[in-house]
Design a protein around this motif. Structure first.
Motif, PDB file in Angstrom:
ATOM      1  N   GLY A   1      20.994   0.018 -14.246  1.00 53.15           N
ATOM      2  CA  GLY A   1      20.848   1.458 -14.385  1.00 53.15           C
ATOM      3  C   GLY A   1      22.192   2.168 -14.382  1.00 53.15           C
ATOM      4  O   GLY A   1      23.023   1.921 -13.507  1.00 53.15           O
ATOM      5  N   SER A   2      22.411   3.055 -15.346  1.00 49.78           N
ATOM      6  CA  SER A   2      23.666   3.815 -15.365  1.00 49.78           C
ATOM      7  C   SER A   2      23.775   4.736 -14.153  1.00 49.78           C
ATOM      8  O   SER A   2      24.860   5.214 -13.823  1.00 49.78           O
ATOM      9  N   SER A   3      22.649   4.976 -13.487  1.00 49.32           N
ATOM     10  CA  SER A   3      22.630   5.769 -12.264  1.00 49.32           C
ATOM     11  C   SER A   3      22.897   4.913 -11.026  1.00 49.32           C
ATOM     12  O   SER A   3      22.806   5.400  -9.904  1.00 49.32           O
ATOM     13  N   ASP A   4      23.224   3.630 -11.235  1.00 52.34           N
ATOM     14  CA  ASP A   4      23.368   2.662 -10.145  1.00 52.34           C
ATOM     15  C   ASP A   4      22.074   2.509  -9.363  1.00 52.34           C
ATOM     16  O   ASP A   4      22.082   2.266  -8.154  1.00 52.34           O
ATOM     17  N   SER A   5      20.973   2.661 -10.055  1.00 47.57           N
ATOM     18  CA  SER A   5      19.662   2.491  -9.435  1.00 47.57           C
ATOM     19  C   SER A   5      18.688   2.007 -10.495  1.00 47.57           C
ATOM     20  O   SER A   5      18.967   2.055 -11.695  1.00 47.57           O
ATOM     21  N   TYR A   6      17.525   1.580 -10.034  1.00 51.63           N
ATOM     22  CA  TYR A   6      16.492   1.099 -10.953  1.00 51.63           C
ATOM     23  C   TYR A   6      15.867   2.215 -11.780  1.00 51.63           C
ATOM     24  O   TYR A   6      15.129   1.950 -12.721  1.00 51.63           O
ATOM     25  N   LEU A   7      16.189   3.472 -11.458  1.00 53.21           N
ATOM     26  CA  LEU A   7      15.503   4.604 -12.083  1.00 53.21           C
ATOM     27  C   LEU A   7      15.664   4.639 -13.595  1.00 53.21           C
ATOM     28  O   LEU A   7      14.778   5.129 -14.301  1.00 53.21           O
ATOM     29  N   ASN A   8      16.772   4.163 -14.108  1.00 56.31           N
ATOM     30  CA  ASN A   8      16.929   4.103 -15.570  1.00 56.31           C
ATOM     31  C   ASN A   8      17.502   2.754 -15.998  1.00 56.31           C
ATOM     32  O   ASN A   8      18.316   2.661 -16.897  1.00 56.31           O
ATOM     33  N   SER A   9      16.998   1.709 -15.347  1.00 53.32           N
ATOM     34  CA  SER A   9      17.473   0.350 -15.648  1.00 53.32           C
ATOM     35  C   SER A   9      16.890  -0.206 -16.929  1.00 53.32           C
ATOM     36  O   SER A   9      17.424  -1.153 -17.499  1.00 53.32           O
ATOM     37  N   GLY A  10      15.748   0.329 -17.354  1.00 60.33           N
ATOM     38  CA  GLY A  10      15.027  -0.258 -18.475  1.00 60.33           C
ATOM     39  C   GLY A  10      14.160  -1.428 -18.068  1.00 60.33           C
ATOM     40  O   GLY A  10      13.547  -2.074 -18.916  1.00 60.33           O
TER      41      GLY A  10
ATOM     42  N   PHE B   1      10.435   4.738  -3.942  1.00 57.66           N
ATOM     43  CA  PHE B   1      11.108   4.110  -2.806  1.00 57.66           C
ATOM     44  C   PHE B   1      12.607   4.095  -3.078  1.00 57.66           C
ATOM     45  O   PHE B   1      13.052   4.056  -4.226  1.00 57.66           O
ATOM     46  N   ASP B   2      13.394   4.148  -2.017  1.00 57.01           N
ATOM     47  CA  ASP B   2      14.846   4.202  -2.123  1.00 57.01           C
ATOM     48  C   ASP B   2      15.375   2.913  -2.764  1.00 57.01           C
ATOM     49  O   ASP B   2      14.954   1.811  -2.397  1.00 57.01           O
ATOM     50  N   PRO B   3      16.310   3.025  -3.728  1.00 57.41           N
ATOM     51  CA  PRO B   3      16.799   1.842  -4.435  1.00 57.41           C
ATOM     52  C   PRO B   3      17.537   0.838  -3.560  1.00 57.41           C
ATOM     53  O   PRO B   3      17.656  -0.333  -3.928  1.00 57.41           O
ATOM     54  N   TYR B   4      18.044   1.292  -2.416  1.00 54.70           N
ATOM     55  CA  TYR B   4      18.868   0.413  -1.581  1.00 54.70           C
ATOM     56  C   TYR B   4      18.217   0.044  -0.253  1.00 54.70           C
ATOM     57  O   TYR B   4      18.405  -1.057   0.256  1.00 54.70           O
ATOM     58  N   THR B   5      17.442   0.961   0.314  1.00 56.05           N
ATOM     59  CA  THR B   5      16.816   0.684   1.608  1.00 56.05           C
ATOM     60  C   THR B   5      15.356   0.283   1.488  1.00 56.05           C
ATOM     61  O   THR B   5      14.796  -0.309   2.404  1.00 56.05           O
ATOM     62  N   GLY B   6      14.725   0.654   0.381  1.00 57.41           N
ATOM     63  CA  GLY B   6      13.307   0.361   0.201  1.00 57.41           C
ATOM     64  C   GLY B   6      12.369   1.315   0.916  1.00 57.41           C
ATOM     65  O   GLY B   6      11.148   1.139   0.881  1.00 57.41           O
ATOM     66  N   VAL B   7      12.913   2.365   1.554  1.00 50.68           N
ATOM     67  CA  VAL B   7      12.066   3.323   2.273  1.00 50.68           C
ATOM     68  C   VAL B   7      11.214   4.100   1.280  1.00 50.68           C
ATOM     69  O   VAL B   7      11.713   4.635   0.279  1.00 50.68           O
TER      70      VAL B   7
ATOM     71  N   ASN C   1       0.876  -1.172   0.000  1.00 47.40           N
ATOM     72  CA  ASN C   1       0.000   0.000   0.000  1.00 47.40           C
ATOM     73  C   ASN C   1       0.909   1.215   0.000  1.00 47.40           C
ATOM     74  O   ASN C   1       1.448   1.607   1.043  1.00 47.40           O
ATOM     75  N   ILE C   2       1.114   1.819  -1.161  1.00 47.42           N
ATOM     76  CA  ILE C   2       2.133   2.865  -1.272  1.00 47.42           C
ATOM     77  C   ILE C   2       1.754   4.129  -0.516  1.00 47.42           C
ATOM     78  O   ILE C   2       2.624   4.955  -0.215  1.00 47.42           O
ATOM     79  N   TYR C   3       0.479   4.298  -0.200  1.00 47.48           N
ATOM     80  CA  TYR C   3       0.029   5.518   0.462  1.00 47.48           C
ATOM     81  C   TYR C   3       0.191   5.449   1.982  1.00 47.48           C
ATOM     82  O   TYR C   3       0.166   6.484   2.648  1.00 47.48           O
TER      83      TYR C   3
ATOM     84  N   THR D   1       8.276   3.878 -12.708  1.00 50.61           N
ATOM     85  CA  THR D   1       8.731   5.142 -12.127  1.00 50.61           C
ATOM     86  C   THR D   1       8.807   6.239 -13.184  1.00 50.61           C
ATOM     87  O   THR D   1       8.457   7.392 -12.921  1.00 50.61           O
ATOM     88  N   ALA D   2       9.253   5.891 -14.387  1.00 52.22           N
ATOM     89  CA  ALA D   2       9.329   6.885 -15.462  1.00 52.22           C
ATOM     90  C   ALA D   2       7.956   7.444 -15.801  1.00 52.22           C
ATOM     91  O   ALA D   2       7.815   8.621 -16.127  1.00 52.22           O
ATOM     92  N   LEU D   3       6.929   6.592 -15.700  1.00 55.02           N
ATOM     93  CA  LEU D   3       5.582   7.056 -16.017  1.00 55.02           C
ATOM     94  C   LEU D   3       4.934   7.763 -14.837  1.00 55.02           C
ATOM     95  O   LEU D   3       4.395   8.862 -14.983  1.00 55.02           O
ATOM     96  N   TYR D   4       4.998   7.175 -13.653  1.00 55.92           N
ATOM     97  CA  TYR D   4       4.203   7.656 -12.533  1.00 55.92           C
ATOM     98  C   TYR D   4       4.822   8.836 -11.777  1.00 55.92           C
ATOM     99  O   TYR D   4       4.099   9.663 -11.218  1.00 55.92           O
ATOM    100  N   SER D   5       6.144   8.918 -11.727  1.00 49.68           N
ATOM    101  CA  SER D   5       6.803   9.886 -10.847  1.00 49.68           C
ATOM    102  C   SER D   5       7.008  11.245 -11.509  1.00 49.68           C
ATOM    103  O   SER D   5       7.135  11.340 -12.737  1.00 49.68           O
ATOM    104  N   PRO D   6       7.102  12.312 -10.701  1.00 52.70           N
ATOM    105  CA  PRO D   6       7.539  13.597 -11.230  1.00 52.70           C
ATOM    106  C   PRO D   6       9.030  13.537 -11.541  1.00 52.70           C
ATOM    107  O   PRO D   6       9.746  12.634 -11.092  1.00 52.70           O
TER     108      PRO D   6
END
Length: 254
Positions: A118-127, A150-156, A77-79, A134-139
């Motif tokens: 991800g070239s950013s070392d995160s899922y943000l641009n992993s493809g 959520f944080d790529p390493y801690t999941g927060v 529940n993301i909210y 995230t590319a669609l839903y996030s600002p």
């Protein structure tokens, strides 16, 4: 769908690509003969196109769609929850299972896999899958990448970013717009879901189904089928979908 990060894909499809195709090739240029279908992410986007452009299409056949209710974003529940990787009982949250319910992969492991790509070392641009969501839903973030929900390493979970995802939450969108949207969707929604979906996507579809069954003025006539012990996309069939389209067209013929 239109996105802060990817651009106006939905607008371009509806106002540019479809008119160009129907102008060049033999077609009816009528919403009566336009349908959308797909499975998994294709099931999600086809349902989204029917919901957000209800006058443009005459029906959707959505199989095993990605999460359509973010109170049930798979098992999150993301909210309200603070953690994507760990559930309230303190266990690693699974993201994949077999049809007997045996967990096969954790959310933490899956995101670690995407982080590598991800070239950013995160899922943000992993493809990968969560990069796409995230590319669609996030600002858009200050670094030009989407803001992580959520944080790529801690999941927060960042509840502010989670709140911004609401406009792509199909259940919330339909709830907020039902008086206008409901009449335009009558006879147009068919969703199939295996109740042992490999990626726990039946939870979000159950939430959406519960809302549709509560609707009034009009009462939704959407068909949502849940098949026990079936997994992800296991009953997706082009033949079945084409026959359902034919049935829909014949029902509208005087």
């Amino acid at each position: 769908m239109d996105s802060d990060n990817s651009g106006p894909y939905g607008y371009s499809l509806i106002h540019e690509l479809i008119p160009a195709i129907e102008n060049k090739y033999r077609g009816t240029d009528s919403a009566t003969t336009r349908f959308v279908d797909g499975c998994s992410t294709g099931g999600w986007v086809s349902l989204g196109l029917q919901l957000y452009y209800p006058d443009v299409f005459n029906g959707v056949y959505s199989y095993s769609p990605d999460a359509i209710d973010f109170e049930n974003y798979q098992l999150i529940n993301i909210y309200e929850e603070s953690q994507a990787f760990i559930n309230e009982a303190g266990y690693l949250r699974p993201i994949m299972r077999d049809t007997n319910g045996e967990p096969l992969l954790s959310m933490k492991e899956f995101i670690a896999y995407e982080n590598v790509f991800g070239s950013s070392d995160s899922y943000l641009n992993s493809g990968g899958q969560f990069s796409a969501h995230t590319a669609l839903y996030s600002p858009k973030g200050e670094n030009g990448l989407p803001k992580p929900m959520f944080d790529p390493y801690t999941g927060v979970i960042d509840l502010e970013v989670a709140k911004s995802w609401e406009k792509y939450d199909f259940k919330k969108y339909a709830e907020a717009n039902w008086p206008e949207l409901g009449p335009k969707l009558q006879g147009k929604i068919y969703i199939w879901m295996g109740d042992m979906d490999h990626f726990y996507l039946n939870t979000g579809t159950r939430g959406f189904d519960k809302f549709l069954k509560s609707t009034q003025n009009p009462t939704s006539d959407a068909i949502i089928e849940f098949t026990p012990m079936e997994g992800h996309c296991s009953q997706f069939s082009h033949k079945v979908i084409l026959l359902k389209m034919q049935e829909r067209l014949e029902s509208l013929t005087p």
